[in-house]
Design a protein around this motif. Sequence first.
Motif, PDB file in Angstrom:
ATOM      1  N   GLY A   1      46.741 -17.420  27.170  1.00 15.96           N
ATOM      2  CA  GLY A   1      47.549 -19.218  27.464  1.00 15.96           C
ATOM      3  C   GLY A   1      47.161 -19.783  29.120  1.00 15.96           C
ATOM      4  N   GLN A   2      47.724 -21.014  28.465  1.00 19.33           N
ATOM      5  CA  GLN A   2      46.885 -21.865  30.427  1.00 19.33           C
ATOM      6  C   GLN A   2      47.171 -21.850  31.317  1.00 19.33           C
ATOM      7  OE1 GLN A   2      45.362 -24.979  27.974  1.00 19.33           O
ATOM      8  NE2 GLN A   2      44.592 -25.808  30.328  1.00 19.33           N
ATOM      9  N   GLY A   3      45.518 -21.742  31.912  1.00 19.21           N
ATOM     10  CA  GLY A   3      45.714 -21.288  32.944  1.00 19.21           C
ATOM     11  C   GLY A   3      45.599 -19.594  33.823  1.00 19.21           C
ATOM     12  N   ALA A   4      45.372 -18.844  32.729  1.00 15.64           N
ATOM     13  CA  ALA A   4      45.648 -17.720  32.842  1.00 15.64           C
ATOM     14  C   ALA A   4      43.842 -17.673  34.075  1.00 15.64           C
ATOM     15  CB  ALA A   4      45.642 -17.247  31.765  1.00 15.64           C
ATOM     16  N   ARG A   5      44.745 -17.090  34.540  1.00 18.48           N
ATOM     17  CA  ARG A   5      42.951 -16.156  36.084  1.00 18.48           C
ATOM     18  C   ARG A   5      42.570 -14.900  35.791  1.00 18.48           C
ATOM     19  NH1 ARG A   5      40.199 -19.461  39.312  1.00 18.48           N
ATOM     20  NH2 ARG A   5      37.827 -18.824  39.063  1.00 18.48           N
ATOM     21  N   THR A   6      41.108 -14.956  35.481  1.00 15.33           N
ATOM     22  CA  THR A   6      40.619 -13.249  35.969  1.00 15.33           C
ATOM     23  C   THR A   6      40.244 -13.084  37.042  1.00 15.33           C
ATOM     24  OG1 THR A   6      40.076 -12.496  34.280  1.00 15.33           O
ATOM     25  CG2 THR A   6      42.432 -12.139  34.468  1.00 15.33           C
ATOM     26  N   VAL A   7      39.701 -12.675  38.327  1.00 13.33           N
ATOM     27  CA  VAL A   7      38.313 -12.578  38.414  1.00 13.33           C
ATOM     28  C   VAL A   7      38.296 -10.980  38.985  1.00 13.33           C
ATOM     29  CG1 VAL A   7      37.570 -13.095  41.055  1.00 13.33           C
ATOM     30  CG2 VAL A   7      38.917 -14.581  39.902  1.00 13.33           C
ATOM     31  N   TRP A   8      36.621 -10.729  38.605  1.00 14.51           N
ATOM     32  CA  TRP A   8      36.134  -9.414  38.804  1.00 14.51           C
ATOM     33  C   TRP A   8      34.463  -9.842  39.516  1.00 14.51           C
ATOM     34  CZ3 TRP A   8      32.231  -6.676  37.590  1.00 14.51           C
ATOM     35  CH2 TRP A   8      32.237  -5.260  37.802  1.00 14.51           C
ATOM     36  N   ILE A   9      34.781  -8.622  40.806  1.00 15.45           N
ATOM     37  CA  ILE A   9      33.135  -9.002  41.549  1.00 15.45           C
ATOM     38  C   ILE A   9      32.987  -6.885  41.720  1.00 15.45           C
ATOM     39  CG2 ILE A   9      32.297  -9.247  43.763  1.00 15.45           C
ATOM     40  CD1 ILE A   9      34.465 -11.669  44.025  1.00 15.45           C
ATOM     41  N   GLY A  10      32.140  -6.790  41.131  1.00 12.24           N
ATOM     42  CA  GLY A  10      31.841  -5.521  41.300  1.00 12.24           C
ATOM     43  C   GLY A  10      30.398  -5.149  42.047  1.00 12.24           C
ATOM     44  N   ASP A  11      30.533  -4.400  43.393  1.00 11.48           N
ATOM     45  CA  ASP A  11      29.823  -4.497  44.566  1.00 11.48           C
ATOM     46  C   ASP A  11      29.409  -2.692  44.464  1.00 11.48           C
ATOM     47  OD1 ASP A  11      29.392  -6.752  45.226  1.00 11.48           O
ATOM     48  OD2 ASP A  11      30.864  -6.545  46.678  1.00 11.48           O
ATOM     49  N   VAL A  12      28.068  -2.147  43.933  1.00 11.93           N
ATOM     50  CA  VAL A  12      27.577  -1.083  44.281  1.00 11.93           C
ATOM     51  C   VAL A  12      26.986  -0.787  45.135  1.00 11.93           C
ATOM     52  CG1 VAL A  12      26.045   0.747  42.786  1.00 11.93           C
ATOM     53  CG2 VAL A  12      27.999  -0.699  42.021  1.00 11.93           C
ATOM     54  N   LEU A  13      26.258   0.155  45.821  1.00 14.23           N
ATOM     55  CA  LEU A  13      25.609   0.123  47.017  1.00 14.23           C
ATOM     56  C   LEU A  13      24.983   1.576  47.083  1.00 14.23           C
ATOM     57  CD1 LEU A  13      23.439  -0.571  50.050  1.00 14.23           C
ATOM     58  CD2 LEU A  13      25.728   0.042  50.447  1.00 14.23           C
ATOM     59  N   ILE A  14      24.121   1.879  47.166  1.00 10.90           N
ATOM     60  CA  ILE A  14      22.864   3.188  47.032  1.00 10.90           C
ATOM     61  C   ILE A  14      21.988   3.047  48.618  1.00 10.90           C
ATOM     62  CG2 ILE A  14      21.650   4.379  46.285  1.00 10.90           C
ATOM     63  CD1 ILE A  14      22.631   2.948  43.597  1.00 10.90           C
ATOM     64  N   GLY A  15      22.916   3.652  49.540  1.00 14.90           N
ATOM     65  CA  GLY A  15      22.208   3.328  50.987  1.00 14.90           C
ATOM     66  C   GLY A  15      21.599   4.692  51.095  1.00 14.90           C
ATOM     67  N   ASN A  16      20.520   4.336  52.516  1.00 16.20           N
ATOM     68  CA  ASN A  16      19.123   5.048  51.818  1.00 16.20           C
ATOM     69  C   ASN A  16      19.372   6.701  52.166  1.00 16.20           C
ATOM     70  OD1 ASN A  16      20.051   5.553  55.005  1.00 16.20           O
ATOM     71  ND2 ASN A  16      18.983   3.951  55.664  1.00 16.20           N
ATOM     72  N   THR A  17      20.597   7.322  52.621  1.00 20.09           N
ATOM     73  CA  THR A  17      20.963   8.151  52.755  1.00 20.09           C
ATOM     74  C   THR A  17      21.513   8.820  51.500  1.00 20.09           C
ATOM     75  OG1 THR A  17      22.891   8.548  53.806  1.00 20.09           O
ATOM     76  CG2 THR A  17      21.284   8.716  55.220  1.00 20.09           C
TER      77      THR A  17
ATOM     78  N   PRO B   1      43.027 -18.911  45.132  1.00 17.32           N
ATOM     79  CA  PRO B   1      43.806 -19.526  45.438  1.00 17.32           C
ATOM     80  C   PRO B   1      44.876 -19.730  46.667  1.00 17.32           C
ATOM     81  CG  PRO B   1      45.340 -18.211  43.552  1.00 17.32           C
ATOM     82  CD  PRO B   1      43.838 -17.392  44.097  1.00 17.32           C
ATOM     83  N   VAL B   2      43.680 -19.829  47.761  1.00 15.90           N
ATOM     84  CA  VAL B   2      44.163 -19.482  49.400  1.00 15.90           C
ATOM     85  C   VAL B   2      45.890 -20.259  49.537  1.00 15.90           C
ATOM     86  CG1 VAL B   2      41.997 -18.595  49.694  1.00 15.90           C
ATOM     87  CG2 VAL B   2      42.556 -20.390  49.712  1.00 15.90           C
ATOM     88  N   ALA B   3      45.926 -21.729  49.085  1.00 17.93           N
ATOM     89  CA  ALA B   3      46.435 -21.721  49.227  1.00 17.93           C
ATOM     90  C   ALA B   3      47.972 -21.845  48.658  1.00 17.93           C
ATOM     91  CB  ALA B   3      46.572 -23.553  49.188  1.00 17.93           C
ATOM     92  N   LYS B   4      48.657 -20.805  48.317  1.00 18.76           N
ATOM     93  CA  LYS B   4      49.364 -20.116  47.640  1.00 18.76           C
ATOM     94  C   LYS B   4      49.939 -19.201  48.262  1.00 18.76           C
ATOM     95  CE  LYS B   4      48.818 -22.035  42.886  1.00 18.76           C
ATOM     96  NZ  LYS B   4      49.289 -21.624  41.592  1.00 18.76           N
ATOM     97  N   PHE B   5      48.958 -18.353  49.573  1.00 21.19           N
ATOM     98  CA  PHE B   5      49.692 -17.598  50.010  1.00 21.19           C
ATOM     99  C   PHE B   5      49.425 -17.577  51.563  1.00 21.19           C
ATOM    100  CE2 PHE B   5      45.791 -16.340  47.786  1.00 21.19           C
ATOM    101  CZ  PHE B   5      45.298 -15.960  48.365  1.00 21.19           C
ATOM    102  N   THR B   6      49.253 -18.231  52.218  1.00 21.36           N
ATOM    103  CA  THR B   6      48.523 -18.526  53.437  1.00 21.36           C
ATOM    104  C   THR B   6      49.219 -17.976  54.257  1.00 21.36           C
ATOM    105  OG1 THR B   6      50.150 -21.062  53.984  1.00 21.36           O
ATOM    106  CG2 THR B   6      47.485 -20.748  53.550  1.00 21.36           C
ATOM    107  N   ASP B   7      50.709 -18.324  54.200  1.00 21.12           N
ATOM    108  CA  ASP B   7      52.007 -17.142  55.174  1.00 21.12           C
ATOM    109  C   ASP B   7      51.722 -15.446  55.167  1.00 21.12           C
ATOM    110  OD1 ASP B   7      52.570 -16.196  52.130  1.00 21.12           O
ATOM    111  OD2 ASP B   7      54.291 -15.879  52.230  1.00 21.12           O
ATOM    112  N   LEU B   8      51.204 -15.352  54.437  1.00 15.94           N
ATOM    113  CA  LEU B   8      50.035 -13.227  54.042  1.00 15.94           C
ATOM    114  C   LEU B   8      48.559 -13.664  54.939  1.00 15.94           C
ATOM    115  CD1 LEU B   8      50.353 -12.594  50.418  1.00 15.94           C
ATOM    116  CD2 LEU B   8      52.165 -12.377  52.511  1.00 15.94           C
ATOM    117  N   THR B   9      48.193 -14.919  54.986  1.00 16.89           N
ATOM    118  CA  THR B   9      46.550 -14.984  55.310  1.00 16.89           C
ATOM    119  C   THR B   9      47.074 -15.328  57.048  1.00 16.89           C
ATOM    120  OG1 THR B   9      46.036 -17.192  54.884  1.00 16.89           O
ATOM    121  CG2 THR B   9      45.646 -14.790  53.566  1.00 16.89           C
ATOM    122  N   ALA B  10      47.947 -15.714  57.484  1.00 22.47           N
ATOM    123  CA  ALA B  10      48.231 -17.153  58.436  1.00 22.47           C
ATOM    124  C   ALA B  10      49.007 -16.277  59.313  1.00 22.47           C
ATOM    125  CB  ALA B  10      47.615 -18.027  58.534  1.00 22.47           C
ATOM    126  N   GLY B  11      50.577 -15.992  58.803  1.00 29.20           N
ATOM    127  CA  GLY B  11      51.384 -15.765  59.143  1.00 29.20           C
ATOM    128  C   GLY B  11      52.024 -14.685  59.273  1.00 29.20           C
TER     129      GLY B  11
END
Length: 417
Positions: A298-314, A79-89
Amino acid sequence: MSVASVTTNNDKSTNNANSTNGDTASEAMPTAGQHGIKEHSDGRFGFIPVQTRSDRFKSVNVADFEAVTGRELVWKLSPVAKFTDLTAGTLDGSTYDVSSTDVAGVSVDWVGRDDARIGLAGLPEERASANAWGAFEKALAITVSGEEPKEFTLTRANLGSAPRGAHTIIDAKPFSQAVVILENTGDARLTENVEIILGESANLTVITVQEWDDTAVQLSNHFATIGRDARLKHIVVTLGGSIVRVNPSIHLVGSGSDIEALGLYFADAGQHLEQQVYINHVGPHSRSRVTYKGALQGQGARTVWIGDVLIGNTATGTDSYEQNRNLVLTEGTRADSVPNLEIETGDILGAGHASATGRFDDEQLFYLQSRGISEDEARRLVVRGFLTEIVQKIGSAPLEARLQEAIETELRGTDGE
């Protein structure tokens, strides 16, 4: 949704000798020839998307990032509109009050921006992180030494409602052992970077506990670099706050390095709790295990989980697995779960990922109720059992007991739903 890809080219045009994970202070966007992808001959498709997780743009300068709109890959579920002071201020980067236990082998100091450890573990990949990087006046440095096991707790409380930027370093010297607990309470509007550096054969557990007030906003990026035969257990526990986003970025640099990344979160009505986890296997014979579990009610409870795993060529001989599990307790909630796996070498022990989101198992409830247990108590037993796996891996008995009680308090809100 899950993505698995096998690639053979990891082109980097620059290198920074002061960064043990290969990051640079400011890296250009990937070239048009990345992974064989070229611009179309008619010139209409000049933009080449990032194909490898490690090739994302990085910079410590906030001006190098475009203004956050919410359409960006790293922000599209926030919800980026709720913390523009942290990203731009403008941020308050001054030092703040902390309290900590007095433990032999652990020191706490405020250090200048010229400290050689700053930037060793990682660099910002998004605007809020870069804003914090440019704002802090001094970094809070926690230095761990000595081979004897020890437990250390640092508490931040009531940072205030003004936008703040901060930087923390946790430096585990070679062969050191410790459990470091970072507790966050009270009010805050905070964007921060936490760097975790493990020397050879260090054994470190870092536990960050978010029990903020209901109005608090925290955007936290944790960067870790793990040396040869070193082991990190990284645990994120989020129970309080309005918007809390804790993103660990773990670089397994040394041969035989090991990470166990654990997460526990409980979202109530109106809360947004987010975790974007990145595991980068660089050194050979490294191992990673990622397990995040959450509950929503509860109404409007929201969670986000993104898991990135990179196994490099070394990263030959890699052994990796990640999973995310979400338990939905009421209507009106949303859980996003996106595991991604990228492999650049065929010489590995194993790699896999899993994700699941679901409601109560009616058969479990029926079984418990048939034994004379009320429905409300049965629901609490099921959720408590679901989350206990993470709590029991913390390794600090007093903290485990306190978190069990906090979960009980959260669960009382499910009665009558």
